[in-house]
Scaffold this active site. Sequence first.
Site: not given
Length: 377
Positions: A126, A130, A145, A155-156, A221, A303
């Site tokens: 993907e 967004e 992302n 996730g990046r 969210w 992270r």
Amino acid sequence: MDYRVLSSVSKSITPFSLLLLLYIFPATETTAAAANTTYKAFNLSTITFEEGYSPLFSDFNIERSPDDRSFRLLLNKFSGSGVISTEYYNYGFFSASIKLPAIYTAGIVVAFYTSNADTFEKNHDELDIEFLGNVNGQPWRFQTNMYGNGSVSRGREERYRMWFDPSKDFHQYSILWTPKNIIFYIDETPLREVNRHPAMGGDFPSKPMSLYATIWDASSWATNGGKAKVDYKYEPFATVLKDLVLEGCIVDPTEQIPSTNCTDRSAKLLAQDYSYITPERRKSMKFFRERYMYYSYCYDNLRYPVPPPECVIVQSERDLFRDSGRLRQKMKFGGSHSHSHSQTHRKHHPGRSSRRRNKVAGGASKSGRRGSAAAAM
């Protein structure tokens, strides 16, 4: 300079912001005439909806223009809506000029992205752009992302503010995806580049993907951690897409042996102007990232104590961020950005148990709402 950028900020422009725009954008005309099928930015050939897209869900909330060269995606109390390319592509350049909803847009997400989750459910790839709405008077934000081979736990994402109002006029948003690199663009300004690194392995997207565009309710969210919801007294919320570009090698994702035709197409793709970042564009990208990026996974040492292998640590960027990957102080243009840390996520496509390969003129009704488990920005 792109007059669309000037028109979007003319009411509030300052001498310094004018300098910013002159620095970022070359003095070129990028608007195609309505009847022209070539979009001048990057000299791209555009297509009609019928030539490249099908409804994904909620056909009744998709409105196509009389010439079929643009369409509106609506969100109302009944549903959001979305479209999908009718083909899969093995690498490509995917682009559209998009205008986002205006006024009160809290809880709304507009997504322009590539994915193959409907075919590779457990190891999908993907690439995302967004857009996240906001309360009245506050600007849209957006994130990019990347996932490869189902790497949803890695996730990046990067997050940014915009230097213009995306609801005032159209801007071109593009995703380049080649065997060697990925570049996200707004107009002709590169925002982010990911060069393929051998240590990434399957984390670099490599399986055929489709192009999606959706608008949906993410009240849980999207704005202030879900505190600001979609307010349907402002419905319908509409996002408009035109200057539609789908460049790439069309493939059948179920084929075990990749098509040899894609070798030549990939070489042609890599030779295009948009497949590499010129020195001038790199200056523009540096300028953008140092002023409008407010989170980057590459600088999130909590992270990722060891940055992922594709990360190129730029000291001028590194100095701006805490170990959490968030800014050390308020951004230079527009307030506080102390948003909560987001979790990685995976998108779900409503009601899709099989892939439609036929082009759809009107589309059978497919209701449903595209959901997400993404956490707050």
